[in-house]
Write a protein that holds these residues in place. Structure first.
Motif, PDB file in Angstrom:
ATOM      1  N   ILE A  51       0.880  -0.928   0.009  1.00  0.00           N
ATOM      2  CA  ILE A  51      -0.119   0.038   0.204  1.00  0.00           C
ATOM      3  C   ILE A  51       0.579   1.136   0.194  1.00  0.00           C
ATOM      4  CG2 ILE A  51      -1.656   1.553   0.883  1.00  0.00           C
ATOM      5  CD1 ILE A  51      -3.083  -1.255   2.195  1.00  0.00           C
ATOM      6  N   ILE A  52       1.976   1.088   0.661  1.00  0.00           N
ATOM      7  CA  ILE A  52       3.265   2.461   0.870  1.00  0.00           C
ATOM      8  C   ILE A  52       3.548   2.862  -0.688  1.00  0.00           C
ATOM      9  CG2 ILE A  52       5.294   2.806   1.582  1.00  0.00           C
ATOM     10  CD1 ILE A  52       4.915   2.032   4.350  1.00  0.00           C
ATOM     11  N   ARG A  53       4.002   1.631  -1.759  1.00  0.00           N
ATOM     12  CA  ARG A  53       4.135   2.319  -2.586  1.00  0.00           C
ATOM     13  C   ARG A  53       3.297   1.899  -3.711  1.00  0.00           C
ATOM     14  NH1 ARG A  53       6.418  -4.185  -1.734  1.00  0.00           N
ATOM     15  NH2 ARG A  53       8.643  -3.594  -0.013  1.00  0.00           N
ATOM     16  N   ARG A  54       2.239   1.455  -4.050  1.00  0.00           N
ATOM     17  CA  ARG A  54       1.095   1.792  -4.501  1.00  0.00           C
ATOM     18  C   ARG A  54       0.432   3.524  -4.681  1.00  0.00           C
ATOM     19  NH1 ARG A  54      -2.984  -3.564  -5.531  1.00  0.00           N
ATOM     20  NH2 ARG A  54      -3.443  -1.966  -7.585  1.00  0.00           N
ATOM     21  N   ALA A  55       0.979   4.132  -3.232  1.00  0.00           N
ATOM     22  CA  ALA A  55       0.515   5.030  -3.089  1.00  0.00           C
ATOM     23  C   ALA A  55       1.019   6.270  -2.720  1.00  0.00           C
ATOM     24  CB  ALA A  55      -0.421   5.280  -1.424  1.00  0.00           C
ATOM     25  N   LYS A  56       2.667   6.170  -3.738  1.00  0.00           N
ATOM     26  CA  LYS A  56       3.431   7.216  -3.398  1.00  0.00           C
ATOM     27  C   LYS A  56       3.447   8.041  -4.110  1.00  0.00           C
ATOM     28  CE  LYS A  56       7.736   5.771  -1.772  1.00  0.00           C
ATOM     29  NZ  LYS A  56       8.615   4.837  -1.698  1.00  0.00           N
ATOM     30  N   PRO A  57       2.839   7.766  -5.484  1.00  0.00           N
ATOM     31  CA  PRO A  57       2.134   8.501  -6.780  1.00  0.00           C
ATOM     32  C   PRO A  57       1.873   9.431  -6.425  1.00  0.00           C
ATOM     33  CG  PRO A  57       2.724   6.242  -6.876  1.00  0.00           C
ATOM     34  CD  PRO A  57       2.936   6.225  -5.866  1.00  0.00           C
ATOM     35  N   LEU A  58       0.498   9.205  -5.119  1.00  0.00           N
ATOM     36  CA  LEU A  58      -0.185   9.808  -5.253  1.00  0.00           C
ATOM     37  C   LEU A  58      -0.750  10.701  -4.469  1.00  0.00           C
ATOM     38  CD1 LEU A  58      -2.825   6.320  -5.353  1.00  0.00           C
ATOM     39  CD2 LEU A  58      -2.363   7.923  -8.039  1.00  0.00           C
ATOM     40  N   ALA A  59      -0.410  11.967  -4.587  1.00  0.00           N
ATOM     41  CA  ALA A  59      -0.207  13.464  -3.709  1.00  0.00           C
ATOM     42  C   ALA A  59      -1.702  12.980  -2.724  1.00  0.00           C
ATOM     43  CB  ALA A  59      -0.312  14.570  -5.097  1.00  0.00           C
ATOM     44  N   ASN A  60      -2.675  12.883  -2.996  1.00  0.00           N
ATOM     45  CA  ASN A  60      -3.638  12.826  -1.953  1.00  0.00           C
ATOM     46  C   ASN A  60      -4.290  10.767  -1.330  1.00  0.00           C
ATOM     47  OD1 ASN A  60      -4.490  11.134  -4.776  1.00  0.00           O
ATOM     48  ND2 ASN A  60      -6.372  12.348  -4.929  1.00  0.00           N
ATOM     49  N   CYS A  61      -2.840  10.464  -1.418  1.00  0.00           N
ATOM     50  CA  CYS A  61      -2.910   9.372  -0.860  1.00  0.00           C
ATOM     51  C   CYS A  61      -1.989   9.178  -0.349  1.00  0.00           C
ATOM     52  CB  CYS A  61      -3.400   8.459  -1.427  1.00  0.00           C
ATOM     53  SG  CYS A  61      -4.467   7.426  -2.403  1.00  0.00           S
ATOM     54  N   ALA A  62      -1.774   8.916   1.345  1.00  0.00           N
ATOM     55  CA  ALA A  62      -0.733   8.695   2.224  1.00  0.00           C
ATOM     56  C   ALA A  62      -1.076   7.316   3.419  1.00  0.00           C
ATOM     57  CB  ALA A  62      -0.692  10.214   3.436  1.00  0.00           C
ATOM     58  N   VAL A  63      -0.243   6.701   3.458  1.00  0.00           N
ATOM     59  CA  VAL A  63       0.332   6.103   4.951  1.00  0.00           C
ATOM     60  C   VAL A  63       0.745   5.325   5.550  1.00  0.00           C
ATOM     61  CG1 VAL A  63       1.383   2.938   4.701  1.00  0.00           C
ATOM     62  CG2 VAL A  63       0.227   3.768   3.068  1.00  0.00           C
ATOM     63  N   LEU A  64       0.647   5.572   7.196  1.00  0.00           N
ATOM     64  CA  LEU A  64       1.439   7.078   8.047  1.00  0.00           C
ATOM     65  C   LEU A  64       1.974   5.509   8.940  1.00  0.00           C
ATOM     66  CD1 LEU A  64      -1.468   9.618   9.306  1.00  0.00           C
ATOM     67  CD2 LEU A  64       0.922   9.319   7.805  1.00  0.00           C
ATOM     68  N   THR A  65       2.973   6.120   9.649  1.00  0.00           N
ATOM     69  CA  THR A  65       3.745   5.146  11.042  1.00  0.00           C
ATOM     70  C   THR A  65       3.221   4.895  12.047  1.00  0.00           C
ATOM     71  OG1 THR A  65       5.761   5.794  10.416  1.00  0.00           O
ATOM     72  CG2 THR A  65       5.387   3.740   8.970  1.00  0.00           C
ATOM     73  N   GLY A  66       3.669   4.603  13.136  1.00  0.00           N
ATOM     74  CA  GLY A  66       3.517   5.152  14.763  1.00  0.00           C
ATOM     75  C   GLY A  66       2.182   4.824  15.270  1.00  0.00           C
ATOM     76  N   TYR A  67       1.019   3.873  14.150  1.00  0.00           N
ATOM     77  CA  TYR A  67      -0.139   4.083  15.370  1.00  0.00           C
ATOM     78  C   TYR A  67      -0.120   3.501  16.766  1.00  0.00           C
ATOM     79  CZ  TYR A  67      -5.082   3.311  14.457  1.00  0.00           C
ATOM     80  OH  TYR A  67      -6.764   3.333  14.754  1.00  0.00           O
ATOM     81  N   GLU A  68      -0.125   4.610  17.256  1.00  0.00           N
ATOM     82  CA  GLU A  68      -1.060   4.512  18.754  1.00  0.00           C
ATOM     83  C   GLU A  68      -1.821   4.913  19.347  1.00  0.00           C
ATOM     84  OE1 GLU A  68       2.948   4.836  20.337  1.00  0.00           O
ATOM     85  OE2 GLU A  68       3.977   3.013  19.615  1.00  0.00           O
ATOM     86  N   LEU A  69      -2.062   5.110  20.211  1.00  0.00           N
ATOM     87  CA  LEU A  69      -2.980   5.458  21.044  1.00  0.00           C
ATOM     88  C   LEU A  69      -2.655   7.796  20.497  1.00  0.00           C
ATOM     89  CD1 LEU A  69      -3.178   4.955  24.545  1.00  0.00           C
ATOM     90  CD2 LEU A  69      -5.480   4.300  23.093  1.00  0.00           C
ATOM     91  N   GLY A  70      -2.187   8.047  20.118  1.00  0.00           N
ATOM     92  CA  GLY A  70      -2.087   9.319  20.226  1.00  0.00           C
ATOM     93  C   GLY A  70      -2.438   9.999  18.245  1.00  0.00           C
ATOM     94  N   LEU A  71      -1.310   8.448  17.342  1.00  0.00           N
ATOM     95  CA  LEU A  71      -2.126   8.850  15.836  1.00  0.00           C
ATOM     96  C   LEU A  71      -3.670   8.172  16.171  1.00  0.00           C
ATOM     97  CD1 LEU A  71      -1.436   9.243  13.124  1.00  0.00           C
ATOM     98  CD2 LEU A  71      -0.322   7.717  13.275  1.00  0.00           C
ATOM     99  N   SER A  72      -3.571   7.269  16.876  1.00  0.00           N
ATOM    100  CA  SER A  72      -5.051   6.925  16.365  1.00  0.00           C
ATOM    101  C   SER A  72      -6.438   8.067  17.317  1.00  0.00           C
ATOM    102  CB  SER A  72      -5.402   5.852  17.528  1.00  0.00           C
ATOM    103  OG  SER A  72      -7.291   5.499  17.423  1.00  0.00           O
ATOM    104  N   ALA A  73      -5.689   8.935  17.992  1.00  0.00           N
ATOM    105  CA  ALA A  73      -6.872  10.265  18.298  1.00  0.00           C
ATOM    106  C   ALA A  73      -6.800  10.777  16.848  1.00  0.00           C
ATOM    107  CB  ALA A  73      -6.281  10.382  19.298  1.00  0.00           C
ATOM    108  N   LEU A  74      -5.767  11.290  16.210  1.00  0.00           N
ATOM    109  CA  LEU A  74      -5.709  12.638  15.733  1.00  0.00           C
ATOM    110  C   LEU A  74      -6.582  11.987  14.320  1.00  0.00           C
ATOM    111  CD1 LEU A  74      -2.115  13.751  15.489  1.00  0.00           C
ATOM    112  CD2 LEU A  74      -3.971  14.859  15.509  1.00  0.00           C
ATOM    113  N   VAL A  75      -6.378  10.713  13.847  1.00  0.00           N
ATOM    114  CA  VAL A  75      -6.896  10.349  12.800  1.00  0.00           C
ATOM    115  C   VAL A  75      -8.440   9.756  12.739  1.00  0.00           C
ATOM    116  CG1 VAL A  75      -5.019   8.444  11.539  1.00  0.00           C
ATOM    117  CG2 VAL A  75      -6.680   7.234  12.603  1.00  0.00           C
ATOM    118  N   LYS A  76      -8.976   9.248  13.794  1.00  0.00           N
ATOM    119  CA  LYS A  76     -10.196   9.868  14.209  1.00  0.00           C
ATOM    120  C   LYS A  76     -10.739  11.253  14.240  1.00  0.00           C
ATOM    121  CE  LYS A  76      -9.779   5.154  16.767  1.00  0.00           C
ATOM    122  NZ  LYS A  76      -9.002   4.459  17.698  1.00  0.00           N
TER     123      LYS A  76
END
Length: 549
Positions: free
Chosen positions: A403-428
């Motif tokens: 998914i990272i590789r397929r999303a990389k060239p797309l300016a409106n698609c992103a894959v985030l790392t570090g999914y813990e409570l803090g990032l979980s709250a941000l994406v929700k």
């Protein structure tokens, strides 16, 4: 010795005076305490937070993982890379209690730390560690990594949690009426209790069990001879265990054993309880399995400003706050991926534990159709993925990286790392649509969509787990039509991928851009319907009413 008053810091409400010990391999209490992997920990964390709010007589028993689960980084190609970094927690209280637990017929030293209630607003939580100078390296490593891939280490982790946790309570003189196993990891505590009471009925009246895994193959089991060699059964022999529980064969299934030790068990949604009852019905002597649906702690997850906007019933205030929350999330997108997202564009998020059955890439199945949606200028869209695969699940890691590789060239698609409570709250908080598309009947409950609904993100989901108890299509959610049962997996994936894209193209995107009033009506209805039914205050109250009393 640490006193009961020092442990709790509050007087339990008489309504919840029955004394409970809640055993879980992981607890997600706060971003600063990295002792969890995913949904099981998020659930346990919300349980202790709501137990604190209701002043229940509950203590948590968990493990102090030296390296946590793992830290999620990127390698030089931007692919996902797990790393193990030692954690330090100055806010934990050293109880001064050290004792030994037999593992492999040898004494392993265990130390207990306490997370006091006032630190993060949770019921008291005792955390056990073997990372001590008194132990050899093999013994120290038991509490290094959550869900260690080595079989013997995994078994030892259960021994420390179950037997060690029960021993600690006895050392503290902290009498418990109920021992609650959150999943089967703490099963050895039952063998410790049996050694005390020498009677299965005496154990049963003290034990309850929450099962989470809706597939027989996913429930942990190990060979009796290995478990006996590891001291899993405390002072019992393998043949005694089989006789006591009425079990046969060469392997002990943790879930079946837990269902025989407990006086009552629960599935974590109405659908899951039905699945669990059917799954284990051929095992004689198991307890009743009722439904207590999982929930999350709103106090922890909610956004205060959005809460005010929702209470004021103002579409303009809701829209303004959502844009602010999206901007906060998009700073992380820019930082990690070098992409600038627009707060005025519909943003879809898929974020949870990466496992094959959760189908993170279902949107991408028809690549041409996905690309057509991604480049649709009339109804623009942004997509974010995040989550953690098990570090030894190489199929899930490859899916993540694909998914990272397929999303990389797309300016409106992103894959985030570090999914813990803090990032979980941000994406929700920063998502407009919370996507949930597991293979049907494989998500026992799932709770991420609950916290999304707290924060003005609309669920787009298949009707699995908790969702059928909440979702009404185009009223408080968007429901993806499931495929007919009994089809081949590939055919099911094809149909449900098409149904997902149909929902996005024909309903979700047009409504967001062309019917703002309806969109905000769904947000408000979801916020109304999600509480109190899916706030964990209801859940922990229900445990007392239906399981403990």
């Amino acid at each position: 010795m640490i006193s009961k008053e020092e442990i709790f810091g509050y007087t339990p409400d008489p309504k919840y005076n029955k004394a409970v010990a809640y055993f879980s391999m992981e607890f997600a209490i706060d971003q600063a305490l990295k002792i969890y992997s995913g949904g099981l920990g998020f659930l346990a964390g919300s349980h202790l937070r709501s137990a604190y709010e209701l002043k229940q007589n509950t203590v948590g028993i968990g493990m102090l993982w030296k390296y946590g689960y793992y830290d999620q980084f990127r390698d030089m190609n931007a692919d996902m890379k797990p790393m193990y970094v030692e954690k330090q927690y100055a806010f934990l209280q050293d109880t001064g209690i050290m004792f030994t637990v037999p593992v492999h017929d040898s004494p392993v030293h265990v130390k207990a730390y306490l997370l006091k209630p006032e630190t993060f607003g949770s019921a008291p939580l005792f955390l056990l560690t073997t990372n001590l100078n008194e132990n050899d390296e093999a013994s120290r490593s038991i509490t290094y990594r959550l869900y260690d891939s080595n079989e013997a280490t995994r078994i030892a982790q259960s021994i420390i949690l179950g037997i060690g946790g029960a021993m600690l309570l006895d050392i503290l003189g902290l009498e418990r009426d109920i021992y609650h196993m959150n999943e089967g990891h703490s099963l050895p505590l039952n063998f410790y209790l049996y050694s005390k009471f020498q009677n299965l009925d005496e154990v049963k009246k003290r034990v309850v069990f929450t099962t989470h895994t809706p597939e027989a193959a996913g429930n942990e089991s190990h060979r009796y001879d290995l478990l006996k060699e590891m001291s899993f059964f405390y002072h019992l022999q393998s043949h005694e265990v089989k006789h006591i529980l009425g079990m046969e064969g060469d392997y002990l299934n943790y879930t079946v054993a837990a269902l025989k030790f407990a006086h009552k068990a629960n599935g974590v949604s109405k659908m899951h309880a039905e699945v669990a009852r059917d799954m284990w019905k051929d095992n004689k002597g198991i307890c009743d399995i009722i439904a207590i649906t999982n929930a999350q702690n709103k106090t922890y997850w909610k956004d205060e400003k959005l809460e005010i906007a929702l209470a004021g019933n103002s579409d303009a205030a809701i829209a303004a706050r959502k844009k602010e929350m999206k901007k906060d999330l998009f700073k992380v997108v820019a930082d990690q991926c070098g992409k600038i997202f627009d707060e005025n564009v519909l943003t879809i998020v898929w974020a949870r534990r990466f496992a094959g059955y959760k189908r993170a890439d279902l949107m991408m199945r028809d690549w041409d159709r996905f690309i057509k949606m991604i480049f649709n200028s009339k109804h623009p869209v942004q997509v974010i993925w995040a989550g953690k695969p098990y570090p030894e699940d190489f199929g899930a890691i490859e899916q993540f990286n694909q998914i990272i590789r397929r999303a990389k060239p797309l300016a409106n698609c992103a894959v985030l790392t570090g999914y813990e409570l803090g990032l979980s709250a941000l994406v929700k908080k920063g998502s407009d649509v919370w996507l949930n598309n597991p293979s049907m009947y494989r998500e026992a409950s799932g709770t991420s969509g609950m916290t999304a609904a707290f924060n003005g993100s609309i669920n787009l989901s298949l009707p699995d787990g908790w969702v059928p108890e909440f979702a009404v299509d185009q009223v408080n959610s968007f429901v993806i039509q499931p495929a007919t049962q009994g089809l081949w997996n590939d055919e099911t994936n094809h149909i449900e991928a098409n149904n997902l894209m149909d929902a996005l193209e024909n309903v979700v995107l047009p409504m967001y851009y062309e019917d703002e009033k309806k969109w905000h009506a769904i947000i408000r209805k979801a916020a109304t319907d999600i509480v109190p039914e899916f706030d964990s205050g209801r859940m922990v109250d229900e445990y007392y009413g239906k399981m403990y009393n």
